[in-house]
Design a protein around this motif. Sequence first.
Motif, PDB file in Angstrom:
ATOM      1  N   ARG A  29     -63.089   2.713   3.320  1.00 16.37           N
ATOM      2  CA  ARG A  29     -64.158   2.174   3.991  1.00 16.37           C
ATOM      3  C   ARG A  29     -64.279   0.832   3.755  1.00 16.37           C
ATOM      4  O   ARG A  29     -64.688  -0.153   4.517  1.00 16.37           O
ATOM      5  N   ILE A  30     -64.257   0.556   2.280  1.00 19.63           N
ATOM      6  CA  ILE A  30     -64.166  -0.945   2.045  1.00 19.63           C
ATOM      7  C   ILE A  30     -63.095  -1.713   2.728  1.00 19.63           C
ATOM      8  O   ILE A  30     -63.348  -2.771   3.150  1.00 19.63           O
ATOM      9  N   LEU A  31     -61.850  -1.468   2.520  1.00 20.94           N
ATOM     10  CA  LEU A  31     -60.710  -2.009   3.285  1.00 20.94           C
ATOM     11  C   LEU A  31     -60.951  -1.892   4.644  1.00 20.94           C
ATOM     12  O   LEU A  31     -60.652  -3.174   5.208  1.00 20.94           O
ATOM     13  N   PRO A  35     -61.832  -8.140   7.310  1.00 18.67           N
ATOM     14  CA  PRO A  35     -61.135  -8.797   8.209  1.00 18.67           C
ATOM     15  C   PRO A  35     -59.764  -8.293   8.670  1.00 18.67           C
ATOM     16  O   PRO A  35     -59.073  -7.825   7.636  1.00 18.67           O
ATOM     17  N   GLU A  36     -59.150  -8.280   9.755  1.00 17.54           N
ATOM     18  CA  GLU A  36     -57.775  -7.515  10.087  1.00 17.54           C
ATOM     19  C   GLU A  36     -56.932  -7.886   9.139  1.00 17.54           C
ATOM     20  O   GLU A  36     -56.137  -6.898   8.566  1.00 17.54           O
ATOM     21  N   ASP A  37     -56.338  -8.924   8.881  1.00 15.43           N
ATOM     22  CA  ASP A  37     -55.280  -9.245   8.034  1.00 15.43           C
ATOM     23  C   ASP A  37     -55.726  -8.639   6.753  1.00 15.43           C
ATOM     24  O   ASP A  37     -54.848  -8.251   5.891  1.00 15.43           O
ATOM     25  N   SER A  38     -56.868  -9.121   6.265  1.00 18.89           N
ATOM     26  CA  SER A  38     -57.171  -8.698   4.647  1.00 18.89           C
ATOM     27  C   SER A  38     -57.096  -7.106   4.702  1.00 18.89           C
ATOM     28  O   SER A  38     -56.799  -6.567   3.647  1.00 18.89           O
ATOM     29  N   ALA A  39     -57.746  -6.285   5.516  1.00 22.92           N
ATOM     30  CA  ALA A  39     -57.636  -5.015   5.746  1.00 22.92           C
ATOM     31  C   ALA A  39     -56.253  -4.305   5.597  1.00 22.92           C
ATOM     32  O   ALA A  39     -55.676  -3.448   4.380  1.00 22.92           O
ATOM     33  N   GLN A  40     -55.416  -4.831   6.397  1.00 22.46           N
ATOM     34  CA  GLN A  40     -53.956  -4.460   6.225  1.00 22.46           C
ATOM     35  C   GLN A  40     -53.278  -4.756   4.963  1.00 22.46           C
ATOM     36  O   GLN A  40     -52.618  -3.799   4.227  1.00 22.46           O
ATOM     37  N   GLN A  41     -53.456  -5.935   4.360  1.00 23.28           N
ATOM     38  CA  GLN A  41     -52.908  -6.196   3.197  1.00 23.28           C
ATOM     39  C   GLN A  41     -53.490  -5.413   1.975  1.00 23.28           C
ATOM     40  O   GLN A  41     -52.850  -5.138   0.944  1.00 23.28           O
ATOM     41  N   GLY A  42     -54.679  -5.135   2.037  1.00 25.86           N
ATOM     42  CA  GLY A  42     -55.304  -4.418   1.218  1.00 25.86           C
ATOM     43  C   GLY A  42     -54.979  -2.764   0.974  1.00 25.86           C
ATOM     44  O   GLY A  42     -54.410  -2.564  -0.017  1.00 25.86           O
ATOM     45  N   TRP A 109     -45.595  -3.763   5.045  1.00 23.97           N
ATOM     46  CA  TRP A 109     -45.960  -4.587   6.099  1.00 23.97           C
ATOM     47  C   TRP A 109     -46.829  -5.845   5.624  1.00 23.97           C
ATOM     48  O   TRP A 109     -47.352  -5.805   4.401  1.00 23.97           O
ATOM     49  N   THR A 110     -46.548  -6.897   6.353  1.00 21.20           N
ATOM     50  CA  THR A 110     -47.415  -8.243   6.199  1.00 21.20           C
ATOM     51  C   THR A 110     -47.774  -8.339   7.438  1.00 21.20           C
ATOM     52  O   THR A 110     -47.336  -7.736   8.650  1.00 21.20           O
ATOM     53  N   PRO A 111     -48.873  -9.225   7.668  1.00 22.75           N
ATOM     54  CA  PRO A 111     -49.421  -9.543   9.061  1.00 22.75           C
ATOM     55  C   PRO A 111     -48.184 -10.211  10.055  1.00 22.75           C
ATOM     56  O   PRO A 111     -48.539  -9.866  11.215  1.00 22.75           O
TER      57      PRO A 111
END
Length: 148
Positions: A29-31, A35-42, A109-111
């Motif tokens: 839920r935190i991740l 914001p989109e790129d940060s969520a995926q990177q997390g 994955w990366t952005p």
Amino acid sequence: MLNALQVFTTVVVGLMVGVEFSVAFVMNRILNALPEDSAQQGHAHGGRMLGALMPVWYIGSLVLAAIWAIAGWHQPGTGLVVTAAALLILSVIMSVLLLVPINNRNKTWTPENRPADWKQQLNRWERYHYARVAVIIAAFTLLVTALV
């Protein structure tokens, strides 16, 4: 000696349940709120970090439960321990067949290179993870019941 094994196994499985529960109901839920790129990177970083630790924990928990079942074969509650071990086997099978393939893709994955359906894949992983958490909670509950 059997008492020490029972307590140690219960603690190890309980800690694993706590970590996986936290991933499901806190960390994701935190991740997902980032914001989109940060969520995926997390998610990718968490996949790399926990992806290295959790297989050892799952297999170790299963081995400990199996040893408990064998060592305490004629003790009351052994049926509960055997059932808990069966549920831990199910959790390992679920991990290998359902969760690990998605995690192995996600952690690379990366952005720049993530697929268009990355959110759907992470949502699928989360649904499978909820089911796996339910399975390991049931296994933990059986171990605690057998212990008392």
